[in-house]
Design a protein around this motif. Structure first.
Motif, PDB file in Angstrom:
ATOM      1  N   THR A 190      -8.293  96.164 -16.032  1.00  0.00           N
ATOM      2  CA  THR A 190      -6.965  96.765 -16.151  1.00  0.00           C
ATOM      3  C   THR A 190      -6.271  96.242 -17.404  1.00  0.00           C
ATOM      4  O   THR A 190      -6.667  95.212 -17.975  1.00  0.00           O
ATOM      5  CB  THR A 190      -6.085  96.434 -14.938  1.00  0.00           C
ATOM      6  OG1 THR A 190      -5.866  95.010 -14.900  1.00  0.00           O
ATOM      7  CG2 THR A 190      -6.718  96.900 -13.639  1.00  0.00           C
ATOM      8  N   ALA A 191      -5.213  96.951 -17.787  1.00  0.00           N
ATOM      9  CA  ALA A 191      -4.424  96.498 -18.930  1.00  0.00           C
ATOM     10  C   ALA A 191      -3.829  95.119 -18.668  1.00  0.00           C
ATOM     11  O   ALA A 191      -3.797  94.259 -19.554  1.00  0.00           O
ATOM     12  CB  ALA A 191      -3.320  97.508 -19.229  1.00  0.00           C
ATOM     13  N   VAL A 211      -6.530 100.094 -25.739  1.00  0.00           N
ATOM     14  CA  VAL A 211      -6.237 100.927 -24.576  1.00  0.00           C
ATOM     15  C   VAL A 211      -6.950 102.260 -24.732  1.00  0.00           C
ATOM     16  O   VAL A 211      -6.622 103.043 -25.617  1.00  0.00           O
ATOM     17  CB  VAL A 211      -4.719 101.146 -24.399  1.00  0.00           C
ATOM     18  CG1 VAL A 211      -4.458 101.992 -23.151  1.00  0.00           C
ATOM     19  CG2 VAL A 211      -3.987  99.816 -24.296  1.00  0.00           C
ATOM     20  N   HIS A 233     -10.094 105.253 -19.788  1.00  0.00           N
ATOM     21  CA  HIS A 233     -10.322 104.051 -18.993  1.00  0.00           C
ATOM     22  C   HIS A 233      -9.101 103.740 -18.138  1.00  0.00           C
ATOM     23  O   HIS A 233      -9.226 103.322 -16.983  1.00  0.00           O
ATOM     24  CB  HIS A 233     -10.627 102.859 -19.896  1.00  0.00           C
ATOM     25  CG  HIS A 233     -11.947 102.933 -20.579  1.00  0.00           C
ATOM     26  ND1 HIS A 233     -12.489 101.864 -21.269  1.00  0.00           N
ATOM     27  CD2 HIS A 233     -12.859 103.933 -20.685  1.00  0.00           C
ATOM     28  CE1 HIS A 233     -13.661 102.212 -21.771  1.00  0.00           C
ATOM     29  NE2 HIS A 233     -13.892 103.481 -21.424  1.00  0.00           N
ATOM     30  N   SER A 234      -7.916 103.939 -18.714  1.00  0.00           N
ATOM     31  CA  SER A 234      -6.696 103.673 -17.968  1.00  0.00           C
ATOM     32  C   SER A 234      -6.567 104.623 -16.779  1.00  0.00           C
ATOM     33  O   SER A 234      -6.227 104.208 -15.667  1.00  0.00           O
ATOM     34  CB  SER A 234      -5.491 103.816 -18.896  1.00  0.00           C
ATOM     35  OG  SER A 234      -4.291 103.478 -18.242  1.00  0.00           O
ATOM     36  N   GLU A 287      -4.374 103.607 -13.418  1.00  0.00           N
ATOM     37  CA  GLU A 287      -3.150 103.196 -14.095  1.00  0.00           C
ATOM     38  C   GLU A 287      -2.350 104.403 -14.559  1.00  0.00           C
ATOM     39  O   GLU A 287      -2.862 105.525 -14.656  1.00  0.00           O
ATOM     40  CB  GLU A 287      -3.485 102.349 -15.324  1.00  0.00           C
ATOM     41  CG  GLU A 287      -4.161 101.039 -15.043  1.00  0.00           C
ATOM     42  CD  GLU A 287      -4.431 100.252 -16.313  1.00  0.00           C
ATOM     43  OE1 GLU A 287      -4.403  99.022 -16.249  1.00  0.00           O
ATOM     44  OE2 GLU A 287      -4.693 100.863 -17.378  1.00  0.00           O
ATOM     45  N   PRO A 336      -1.246 105.449 -17.985  1.00  0.00           N
ATOM     46  CA  PRO A 336      -1.582 105.003 -19.344  1.00  0.00           C
ATOM     47  C   PRO A 336      -0.361 104.647 -20.189  1.00  0.00           C
ATOM     48  O   PRO A 336      -0.432 103.738 -21.024  1.00  0.00           O
ATOM     49  CB  PRO A 336      -2.345 106.196 -19.929  1.00  0.00           C
ATOM     50  CG  PRO A 336      -2.913 106.904 -18.740  1.00  0.00           C
ATOM     51  CD  PRO A 336      -1.863 106.755 -17.676  1.00  0.00           C
ATOM     52  N   ALA A 383       0.569 101.214 -19.349  1.00  0.00           N
ATOM     53  CA  ALA A 383      -0.388 100.277 -19.945  1.00  0.00           C
ATOM     54  C   ALA A 383      -0.042 100.002 -21.403  1.00  0.00           C
ATOM     55  O   ALA A 383      -0.073  98.850 -21.860  1.00  0.00           O
ATOM     56  CB  ALA A 383      -1.802 100.841 -19.828  1.00  0.00           C
TER      57      ALA A 383
END
Length: 238
Positions: A91-92, A111, A115-116, A121, A123, A126
């Motif tokens: 995670t971020a 970032v 993926h976020s 998440e 984004p 993040a």
């Protein structure tokens, strides 16, 4: 079986030296940043990993690599899974915590929008978090359905979340590369990449307009309905 967090000290040593050589190569080419994706550092089963020891390996190993030279930044790219079933840096927040534990200003976070999303998440959040701690280094843009890193056309599935991502990049003053991390498995490759670029430019422009809109006042008023109308009006104008 891991890189920086591998149980085998020889593998950990090799990972550190590979990054050092990569930093030297980047400097020789006039490149100011390298990407570090610890995708092999993770686990598959409960009790498989010594989480405390693995985290220490990550902090110490990446920290040693980063100390090799300060003129090349390291952007750590987090990912929830794949190739490992669970990645340690998923995670971020964990990526920021890792950077803070290393404690060097030239170690930050990459970032990846997809993926976020796959990590569950927001984004945009993040980006805001990484920027708050001065750890926002690079971004990758793509899209997916939140279940896998599918690397689809930018903004084609999660339009609003993608736009919020670009909005917070604007708020952060981000003025660097937008990396097209996109895989056209079945599409016409050049045409699809051009579409990714067009979509990215459109959302950058829309996000810039939103920073000049009454959005923050509506956020302060806790009025999501008015925010919805504002977003649609901006979309229609675009």
């Amino acid at each position: 079986l891991g890189s920086f967090a591998a149980n085998d000290p020889a593998i950990r040593r090799e990972a550190i030296e590979v990054v050092k050589r990569g930093m030297d190569a980047a400097a020789a080419l006039g490149v100011g940043e390298v990407l570090l994706w610890p995708g092999q550092d993770g686990y598959e089963y409960p009790f498989q990993a010594n989480h405390d020891r693995a985290w220490g390996y990550l902090v110490d190993g990446i920290g040693e690599a980063a100390q090799h030279r300060s003129d090349v930044r390291i952007g750590i790219e987090y990912k929830a899974k794949e190739p490992r079933t669970r990645c340690f840096v998923d995670t971020a927040a964990k990526a920021v915590l890792l950077c803070e534990a290393i404690g060097l200003p030239h170690v930050g976070v990459t970032v990846d929008l997809g993926h976020s999303l796959a990590a569950g998440e927001n984004p945009g959040q993040a980006v805001a978090l990484c920027n708050r701690y001065k750890r926002l280094f690079m971004v990758h843009v793509n899209d997916n359905y939140g279940d896998w890193d599918s690397d689809l056309l930018v903004g084609q599935v999660n339009l609003w979340l993608s736009l919020e991502f670009f909005y917070w990049l604007q708020k952060a003053g981000y003025d660097d590369w937008f990396v097209m991390d996109f895989f056209p498995y079945r599409e016409n490759g050049p045409a699809a990449l051009e579409q990714c670029i067009r979509n990215t430019r459109r959302m950058v422009d829309m996000a810039a307009r939103l920073t000049r809109s009454p959005l923050e006042e509506l956020q302060a008023a806790d009025d999501p309905v008015a925010i919805s109308e504002l977003l649609w009006q901006q979309m229609i104008k675009f």
